[in-house]
Design a protein around this motif. Sequence first.
Motif, PDB file in Angstrom:
ATOM      1  N   ALA A 124       0.838  -1.191   0.000  1.00  0.00           N
ATOM      2  CA  ALA A 124       0.000   0.000   0.000  1.00  0.00           C
ATOM      3  C   ALA A 124       0.877   1.247   0.000  1.00  0.00           C
ATOM      4  O   ALA A 124       0.627   2.203  -0.747  1.00  0.00           O
ATOM      5  N   LEU A 125       1.921   1.251   0.804  1.00  0.00           N
ATOM      6  CA  LEU A 125       2.866   2.374   0.863  1.00  0.00           C
ATOM      7  C   LEU A 125       3.443   2.671  -0.511  1.00  0.00           C
ATOM      8  O   LEU A 125       3.433   3.811  -0.989  1.00  0.00           O
ATOM      9  N   ALA A 126       3.935   1.607  -1.170  1.00  0.00           N
ATOM     10  CA  ALA A 126       4.574   1.778  -2.466  1.00  0.00           C
ATOM     11  C   ALA A 126       3.588   2.305  -3.496  1.00  0.00           C
ATOM     12  O   ALA A 126       3.884   3.248  -4.239  1.00  0.00           O
ATOM     13  N   VAL A 127       2.371   1.721  -3.502  1.00  0.00           N
ATOM     14  CA  VAL A 127       1.389   2.118  -4.506  1.00  0.00           C
ATOM     15  C   VAL A 127       0.954   3.560  -4.299  1.00  0.00           C
ATOM     16  O   VAL A 127       0.866   4.345  -5.247  1.00  0.00           O
ATOM     17  N   VAL A 128       0.698   3.931  -3.028  1.00  0.00           N
ATOM     18  CA  VAL A 128       0.280   5.302  -2.759  1.00  0.00           C
ATOM     19  C   VAL A 128       1.407   6.263  -3.108  1.00  0.00           C
ATOM     20  O   VAL A 128       1.182   7.347  -3.657  1.00  0.00           O
ATOM     21  N   GLY A 129       2.647   5.843  -2.846  1.00  0.00           N
ATOM     22  CA  GLY A 129       3.781   6.672  -3.212  1.00  0.00           C
ATOM     23  C   GLY A 129       3.822   6.920  -4.708  1.00  0.00           C
ATOM     24  O   GLY A 129       4.166   8.008  -5.171  1.00  0.00           O
ATOM     25  N   LEU A 130       3.426   5.918  -5.489  1.00  0.00           N
ATOM     26  CA  LEU A 130       3.461   6.051  -6.946  1.00  0.00           C
ATOM     27  C   LEU A 130       2.290   6.860  -7.472  1.00  0.00           C
ATOM     28  O   LEU A 130       2.462   7.716  -8.334  1.00  0.00           O
ATOM     29  N   PHE A 131       1.077   6.585  -6.947  1.00  0.00           N
ATOM     30  CA  PHE A 131      -0.121   7.162  -7.576  1.00  0.00           C
ATOM     31  C   PHE A 131      -0.789   8.254  -6.761  1.00  0.00           C
ATOM     32  O   PHE A 131      -1.759   8.842  -7.208  1.00  0.00           O
ATOM     33  N   GLY A 132      -0.307   8.534  -5.536  1.00  0.00           N
ATOM     34  CA  GLY A 132      -0.984   9.516  -4.698  1.00  0.00           C
ATOM     35  C   GLY A 132      -2.182   8.870  -4.036  1.00  0.00           C
ATOM     36  O   GLY A 132      -2.681   7.845  -4.485  1.00  0.00           O
ATOM     37  N   SER A 133      -2.642   9.465  -2.918  1.00  0.00           N
ATOM     38  CA  SER A 133      -3.679   8.793  -2.139  1.00  0.00           C
ATOM     39  C   SER A 133      -5.080   9.160  -2.620  1.00  0.00           C
ATOM     40  O   SER A 133      -5.336  10.295  -2.995  1.00  0.00           O
TER      41      SER A 133
END
Lengths: 272, 313
Positions: A124-133
């Motif tokens: 989740a951390l990595a994905v949010v880092g990539l796409f924004g929350s």
Amino acid sequence: MKKAGLYVGLAILVLVALAAILAPWIAPHDPYAQDLNNRLAVPFWMEGTNPANLLGTDQLGRDYLSRLLYGARVSLIIGVLTVIVSGVIGITLGVLGGFFGGRVDDVVLFLITTRLAIPVVLVALAVVGLFGSSAVLVVTVLGLLLWDRFAVVARSTTMQVRGLDYVSAAWAAGCSTPRILLSEILPNILSHLAVVATLEMALAILLEASLSFLGLGVPPPLPSWGLMIAEGRDFMFFSAWVIWIPGIALFVLVLGINLLGDGLRDLVGGRA
Amino acid sequence: MTPAIEIRNLAKRFNVKQGFFGKPREVRAVDGVNLRLEEGATLGIVGESGCGKSTLAKLILGLLAPTEGDVLVAGQSLGALDRRARARLIQPVFQDPFSSLNPRRRVVDVVAMPLVAQGGLSGAEIRAQSLAMLERVGISAEMAGRYPAQLSGGQRQRVAIARALVLRPRILLCDEPTSALDVSVQAQILNLLAELRRDMGITTLFISHNLAVVEHVADAVAVMYLGRFVEYAPAKELFAAPRHPYTRALLASVLTPEPGLGVPDVGLGDAMPDPSNIPPGCRFHPRCPVAIARCSTEAPPLVGGAECHLLTP
């Protein structure tokens, strides 16, 4: 008496659901309206309370009760959507693996093991880092990661049901394989899956709160309970209620869902 | 005239592995079964537990693929037909009516299922046909709306029979249809089956270990031992004058209601038949009370319906 937990859990869930659905009508204020002259007003049981803000206000003067009611929406919507997404993935995989066995089952087992090796919060951390929350992203990430228990339970219960005579009878009656899966297997494993659904929903709600607390969940100013705790963190020493009002709400909701799951499990176990 | 059902040299072998390093062993569950049955006749298939009766039933229904051989119904090979066409030719009634009905479906929907699977009928027609068939087996329209859990064992077996007959198949395969029922209900179900068979002209395969039941229903009887028919004769002949020593032992093993006699001694010894280790020669010789030297080396020929050396001149 044995069913007390079931009813208490159901009552809590219905109450929170009602609060979520009726939020626009029962919330006393707009949850986004700031009033900087009325910051951190105290709730009703403390001295100097303002009757207009029953549970006080937050650091921007937004009504806490209204935010709590709207926050129930975020928690429940994310919980339900996650369960739907992960349920569809997990049940499909589990039923296929359990029913066909052999190679198909090997693939399903491999996918389950692979999934279990992936740490949810890290991804989740990595994905949010990539796409924004965003809320959509939270549902997607949790839905794509929390299907393992659905798959395990669907697989083992399907294997139990598969060998029963009524499945053989359906086969001999000329039913197609999809029809056997949908009308003979699925209805008979659904009660077990309902138990898993409650567990996963509680887990999803907690994870959403955790992610929001870390700033990786739903973006502000959306009133999420996890986000409310995160925003109140700086004021917790002098205005402790900003932490524990949403904290208690979260605790009670998750407790209710778990009680419901426990009750359902007893009900299913008693009949099987 | 083509027979209603013909089985040609049917065999099923399983490979069973014992333990992680175990050598795979071959289990010969059904080992060369041949059969011809005329339209409307009833064949009883008897044998002890583990003789391959249920595997034979699964092969005939197409639930298992045979290793060898073929089943023909009305001249058509079942292996070449798709599931729906096969369903119109042959239908099963299973042993346990508590696991053969889907607990989540109403009785009328259980019976309607084969019609729904065939397609081509409207919902109203399907319902009417299902209710008519239920009526015929003695289940009222009022009971048709209930769930299987609300019915008794006998009623459930009636529902299972209705489901098997709703497509009007040529062959009905009953796999121990009464052995899970109370004795008082068994006779009712047997009479119902006999009546329906007569009215609808259905050819029946009746698998059972209950010799009294088989004597009551069957025109011909096949005695199965370790995956093979060791004797196959008209019912009257078989019960009056059994030819194969195994058949004689089976008939001698029937319990009598007379008290004080205990379990009959049939003189078979206590060597259990093992389908993964079928003895050479006659498969029955290790347990046969009248075996001769030739039995352990040479497979017996089929003479007058029985496979036994003592019957050859």
